[in-house]
Design a protein around this motif. Structure first.
Motif, PDB file in Angstrom:
ATOM      1  N   GLY A   1       0.782  -1.228   0.000  1.00 34.57           N
ATOM      2  CA  GLY A   1       0.000   0.000   0.000  1.00 34.57           C
ATOM      3  C   GLY A   1       0.811   1.274   0.000  1.00 34.57           C
ATOM      4  O   GLY A   1       0.267   2.346   0.299  1.00 34.57           O
TER       5      GLY A   1
ATOM      6  N   ASN B   1      -7.384   5.591   0.204  1.00 39.45           N
ATOM      7  CA  ASN B   1      -7.390   4.138   0.441  1.00 39.45           C
ATOM      8  C   ASN B   1      -8.428   3.421  -0.406  1.00 39.45           C
ATOM      9  O   ASN B   1      -8.587   2.203  -0.285  1.00 39.45           O
ATOM     10  CB  ASN B   1      -7.644   3.846   1.920  1.00 39.45           C
ATOM     11  N   ASN B   2      -9.143   4.166  -1.245  1.00 35.33           N
ATOM     12  CA  ASN B   2     -10.132   3.560  -2.144  1.00 35.33           C
ATOM     13  C   ASN B   2      -9.482   3.179  -3.470  1.00 35.33           C
ATOM     14  O   ASN B   2      -8.576   3.869  -3.955  1.00 35.33           O
ATOM     15  CB  ASN B   2     -11.288   4.511  -2.409  1.00 35.33           C
TER      16      ASN B   2
ATOM     17  N   THR C   1      -5.362  -6.381  -3.533  1.00 32.29           N
ATOM     18  CA  THR C   1      -5.691  -6.358  -2.107  1.00 32.29           C
ATOM     19  C   THR C   1      -6.431  -7.612  -1.659  1.00 32.29           C
ATOM     20  O   THR C   1      -6.837  -7.718  -0.503  1.00 32.29           O
ATOM     21  CB  THR C   1      -6.549  -5.119  -1.791  1.00 32.29           C
TER      22      THR C   1
ATOM     23  N   GLY D   1     -14.749  -2.204   2.420  1.00 31.53           N
ATOM     24  CA  GLY D   1     -13.617  -2.794   3.123  1.00 31.53           C
ATOM     25  C   GLY D   1     -12.712  -3.653   2.275  1.00 31.53           C
ATOM     26  O   GLY D   1     -11.898  -4.405   2.817  1.00 31.53           O
ATOM     27  N   LYS D   2     -12.805  -3.544   0.961  1.00 27.53           N
ATOM     28  CA  LYS D   2     -11.972  -4.360   0.082  1.00 27.53           C
ATOM     29  C   LYS D   2     -10.846  -3.553  -0.565  1.00 27.53           C
ATOM     30  O   LYS D   2     -10.147  -4.058  -1.446  1.00 27.53           O
ATOM     31  CB  LYS D   2     -12.829  -4.998  -1.016  1.00 27.53           C
TER      32      LYS D   2
ATOM     33  N   VAL E   1      -7.558  -0.543   0.143  1.00 30.33           N
ATOM     34  CA  VAL E   1      -6.234  -0.558   0.765  1.00 30.33           C
ATOM     35  C   VAL E   1      -6.378  -0.548   2.278  1.00 30.33           C
ATOM     36  O   VAL E   1      -7.130   0.265   2.837  1.00 30.33           O
ATOM     37  CB  VAL E   1      -5.408   0.660   0.303  1.00 30.33           C
ATOM     38  N   ARG E   2      -5.667  -1.446   2.937  1.00 28.43           N
ATOM     39  CA  ARG E   2      -5.634  -1.472   4.397  1.00 28.43           C
ATOM     40  C   ARG E   2      -4.453  -0.642   4.872  1.00 28.43           C
ATOM     41  O   ARG E   2      -3.308  -0.949   4.554  1.00 28.43           O
ATOM     42  CB  ARG E   2      -5.531  -2.901   4.911  1.00 28.43           C
ATOM     43  N   ALA E   3      -4.728   0.406   5.623  1.00 26.72           N
ATOM     44  CA  ALA E   3      -3.678   1.320   6.084  1.00 26.72           C
ATOM     45  C   ALA E   3      -3.915   1.676   7.540  1.00 26.72           C
ATOM     46  O   ALA E   3      -4.946   1.348   8.131  1.00 26.72           O
ATOM     47  CB  ALA E   3      -3.655   2.580   5.213  1.00 26.72           C
TER      48      ALA E   3
ATOM     49  N   THR F   1      -9.320   1.411   6.336  1.00 29.41           N
ATOM     50  CA  THR F   1      -9.383   0.543   5.161  1.00 29.41           C
ATOM     51  C   THR F   1     -10.373   1.119   4.164  1.00 29.41           C
ATOM     52  O   THR F   1     -11.484   1.514   4.523  1.00 29.41           O
ATOM     53  CB  THR F   1      -9.815  -0.883   5.548  1.00 29.41           C
TER      54      THR F   1
ATOM     55  N   ASP G   1     -12.460   1.204   0.245  1.00 24.48           N
ATOM     56  CA  ASP G   1     -13.397   0.375  -0.512  1.00 24.48           C
ATOM     57  C   ASP G   1     -12.892   0.191  -1.934  1.00 24.48           C
ATOM     58  O   ASP G   1     -11.962   0.867  -2.386  1.00 24.48           O
ATOM     59  CB  ASP G   1     -14.786   1.023  -0.548  1.00 24.48           C
TER      60      ASP G   1
END
Length: 308
Positions: A172, A214-215, A239, A260-261, A263-265, A269, A271
């Motif tokens: 990410g 993060n989307n 992801t 919630g799918k 980027v996890r940061a 998180t 979409d």
């Protein structure tokens, strides 16, 4: 006739003691004989600014000069009153007031020690000390730019920069972020530590996938049959795998949000926002003539209204 001490030091008549001392330090470093060996003009200039400093750094002398009771050389304006000027008994450099008589010998010694690493000898002579070794300094940083695909940036990994440098970057990582490699820069000076290598990440655009915070935004092609009848799609994203259900009658441009799918940061998180695009398959194109014969003629659909 001695020159105006304020003019020699380049300070106004209202200058504070600290301003006078600062001005003298700068000029003394520039014109000192040890810095300009054999330069008679520099030596004479040094004598003048030192005499000026001796006068202005002495509160009594300065007050007498400002009031006109003594001239710029420290001599009283009344020729019968005796002067401040005196010969340098030790034979040192004549700077206008008994060598460095305008201030204490210890004070002047401290001043020149801080300027040049010297001790003042008798009558203002200087004895050069052994210079202290230069302090250790950290080496300069090296800077690189590393280009990578958006997929690589989202999945993380290791990249080889060459020259024995490998960059490990986390999942990410964003475009424009910098990865620091400690101790991989230029070597230090005088035993100092080496600098760092700083690698700026440049993420290249993807033809179907883009990132906004993060989307993730993804364009997904679907067939005409899938659009008309509906379908369940399994998508393998950087992801992770996601499933998307396309309802019957879906048109091009329809958007679906997968919560919630993204980027996890550390800051949350994101979409995945999917935009579907209908693309005719070869089989659909082959049967287009049969399909077109079943479509109504002259339908007033006005698809290009407000096109521009």
């Amino acid at each position: 006739m001695a020159k105006n001490p304020y003019t020699l030091l380049g300070v106004p008549k209202t200058a504070t003691d600290a301003e006078i001392k600062s001005a003298y330090r700068k000029l003394a470093k520039l014109h000192h004989p040890d810095v300009n060996p054999g330069d008679a003009k520099a030596e004479e200039k040094f004598k003048e600014i030192t005499a000026a400093y001796n006068l202005l750094s002495n509160p009594d002398l300065r007050a007498s000069y400002d009031s006109g009771r003594v001239d710029a050389s420290g001599q009283q304006q009344n020729p019968f009153a005796g002067g401040y000027r005196q010969a340098n008994a030790q034979g040192g450099m004549d700077t206008g007031f008994g060598g460095f008589g305008g201030m204490g010998g210890d004070d002047m010694s401290d001043l020149f020690s801080s300027l040049f690493g010297m001790n003042m000898g008798a009558g203002g002579r200087t004895r050069t000390q052994h210079r202290r070794p230069a302090p250790p300094q950290q080496g300069e940083d090296l800077r690189y730019t590393l280009k990578m695909s958006l997929v690589d940036a989202l999945t993380g990994g290791v990249k080889d920069l060459g020259k024995g440098l490998k960059v490990k970057f986390p999942k990410g990582i964003k475009d424009g972020q910098t990865v620091r490699l400690r101790g991989k820069g230029q070597p230090g000076v005088n035993g100092g530590p080496p600098g760092d290598a700083r690698v700026k990440i440049s993420v290249q655009p993807h033809k179907r996938l883009s990132r906004d915070g993060n989307n993730l935004w993804l364009d997904v092609p679907i067939s005409l049959t899938e659009a008309m009848k509906g379908a369940s799609l399994d998508l393998d994203l950087p992801t992770g795998k996601v499933s998307l259900k396309i309802p019957a009658g879906t048109n091009t441009g329809k958007r679906f949000r997968l919560k919630g799918k993204g980027v996890r940061a550390k800051d949350g998180t994101g979409d995945v926002i999917v935009t579907v695009q209908i693309v005719l398959t070869d089989g659909e194109l082959a049967g287009a003539s049969v399909l077109s014969s079943q479509l109504p003629d002259g339908e007033n659909h006005d698809l290009r209204r407000n096109l521009i």
